[in-house]
Design an enzyme around this catalytic site. Structure first.
Site, mmCIF file in Angstrom:
data_model
loop_
_atom_site.group_PDB
_atom_site.id
_atom_site.type_symbol
_atom_site.label_atom_id
_atom_site.label_comp_id
_atom_site.label_asym_id
_atom_site.label_seq_id
_atom_site.Cartn_x
_atom_site.Cartn_y
_atom_site.Cartn_z
ATOM 1 N N ASN A 11 0.739 -0.847 -0.029
ATOM 2 C CA ASN A 11 -0.445 0.305 -0.247
ATOM 3 C C ASN A 11 0.715 1.019 0.111
ATOM 4 O OD1 ASN A 11 -2.017 2.054 0.402
ATOM 5 N ND2 ASN A 11 -2.555 1.271 2.780
ATOM 6 N N LYS A 13 0.412 4.292 0.119
ATOM 7 C CA LYS A 13 -0.418 5.545 0.325
ATOM 8 C C LYS A 13 -0.456 6.834 -0.775
ATOM 9 C CE LYS A 13 -0.092 3.723 4.644
ATOM 10 N NZ LYS A 13 0.310 3.945 6.069
ATOM 11 N N HIS A 103 -9.373 0.758 4.829
ATOM 12 C CA HIS A 103 -8.714 1.478 5.493
ATOM 13 C C HIS A 103 -9.002 2.567 6.603
ATOM 14 C CE1 HIS A 103 -4.204 2.321 6.692
ATOM 15 N NE2 HIS A 103 -3.529 1.435 6.233
ATOM 16 N N GLU A 105 -6.642 4.754 7.957
ATOM 17 C CA GLU A 105 -6.650 6.104 7.167
ATOM 18 C C GLU A 105 -8.047 6.791 6.704
ATOM 19 O OE1 GLU A 105 -2.908 5.825 5.493
ATOM 20 O OE2 GLU A 105 -1.948 4.872 6.960
ATOM 21 N N GLU A 173 -5.495 -5.130 10.325
ATOM 22 C CA GLU A 173 -4.463 -4.184 10.107
ATOM 23 C C GLU A 173 -4.515 -3.372 12.292
ATOM 24 O OE1 GLU A 173 -2.322 -3.139 7.129
ATOM 25 O OE2 GLU A 173 -4.181 -1.387 7.058
ATOM 26 N N GLY A 179 2.503 2.331 10.787
ATOM 27 C CA GLY A 179 3.452 3.041 10.625
ATOM 28 C C GLY A 179 4.163 3.141 11.856
ATOM 29 N N SER A 219 3.119 -1.891 10.262
ATOM 30 C CA SER A 219 4.833 -2.357 10.548
ATOM 31 C C SER A 219 5.246 -3.816 10.186
ATOM 32 C CB SER A 219 5.169 -2.263 12.158
ATOM 33 O OG SER A 219 4.362 -1.103 12.318
HETATM 34 P P1 PGA Z 1 2.988 0.034 8.015
HETATM 35 O O1 PGA Z 1 1.696 0.367 7.002
HETATM 36 O O2 PGA Z 1 3.414 -0.748 7.133
HETATM 37 O O3 PGA Z 1 3.709 1.778 7.222
HETATM 38 O O4 PGA Z 1 2.709 -0.367 9.070
HETATM 39 C C1 PGA Z 1 -0.061 -0.841 6.648
HETATM 40 C C2 PGA Z 1 -1.294 0.232 5.996
HETATM 41 O O5 PGA Z 1 -1.586 0.946 6.672
HETATM 42 O O6 PGA Z 1 -1.446 -0.641 4.950
#
Ligand code: PGA
Length: 261
Positions: A11, A13, A103, A105, A173, A179, A219
């Protein structure tokens, strides 16, 4: 037992413009080819920003790359006066296979509720896109309700938009792991993945639960992917930050070389 093909999904983003996307996808393909990676054992997908998808399509098709791609979101509508929205029909026209839905976000910054997520799942299926439905708890949820309650309740609403023979993917997730560098332990991730699979079974039956891939995200890095992939109910990973780093993502894709099985 049904053979679920592992899926490693990146992803991106809001990172990489279309020129950077072309360069990254080409380098990823060369890196995997040089490493003699066997693409038949693991499916790889990237989720670029909308403005990159046409460029990614061109590279994938021109070079016959073993790479799927999808969008990070879609509109609940297929066309009309919805300024700024992107139709699932347009995404499908670019030969995308997948679309991320719900997601954290999107849930957090765009107020996407479980009901909106369900509507977007319907829009994806209507346009023959495979929804990758994201669920997961915040730190506050974790402290109040434990690790699986919120993810399972989000999933229950999403399953209302799905039938047993639909092709879909679930990504667990935990929001606190995204992140932050604080990944869920493989045991906790496995326990939640198992609960999610049982939730699918309750709603859609045993066959749907057996065939559906459940990913872990939050992560994921080259140094922890193997631990997740050893878990019986985890069928892949949704990778954010590490999917933007060529060697790291290539190493995650090749987890079989370092899984120790
Ligand atoms: P990350 O994000 O691997 O940077 O923790 C995962 C995601 O948001 O899909």
């Amino acid at each position: 037992m049904v053979d679920r093909k592992p899926l490693i999904a990146g992803n991106w983003k809001m990172n990489f413009n279309h020129l950077e996307a072309i360069s990254f996808v080409q380098k990823l393909a060369w890196t995997l080819r040089d490493a003699k990676h066997d693409g038949s054992t693991v499916e790889v997908a990237v989720f670029p920003p909308y403005t990159d998808i046409r460029s990614v399509q061109t590279i994938v098709q021109a070079d016959s790359l073993d790479l799927e791609y999808g969008a990070q979101d879609l509109s609940v509508h297929d066309s009309g006066a919805f300024t700024g929205e992107i139709s699932g029909a347009f995404i499908k026209t670019l030969d995308a296979k997948y679309v991320l839905i719900g997601h954290s976000e999107r849930r957090q910054y765009h107020a996407e509720t479980d009901e909106v997520v369900a509507e977007k799942i319907t829009a994806a299926l209507r346009n023959k896109l495979v929804p990758v439905v994201c669920v997961g708890e915040t730190l506050e949820d974790l402290e109040q309700h434990g690790p699986s309650a919120v993810a399972a309740s989000q999933l229950k609403v999403a399953l209302g938009a799905l039938k047993a023979d639909d092709d879909f993917v679930i990504a667990y997730e935990p929001v606190w792991a995204i992140g932050t560098g604080k990944a869920a332990s493989e045991t906790d991730a496995q326990n939640v993945a198992k609960v999610l699979r049982e939730t699918i079974k309750d709603a859609l039956g045993a066959e749907a639960a057996e065939k559906t891939r459940v990913l872990y995200g939050g992560s994921v890095k080259a140094n922890n992917i193997a631990a997740y992939m050893r878990q019986p109910d985890i069928d892949g990973a949704l990778v954010g930050g590490a999917s933007l780093v060529l060697d790291e993502f290539a190493s995650i894709i090749q987890y079989q070389k370092h899984i120790g099985v």
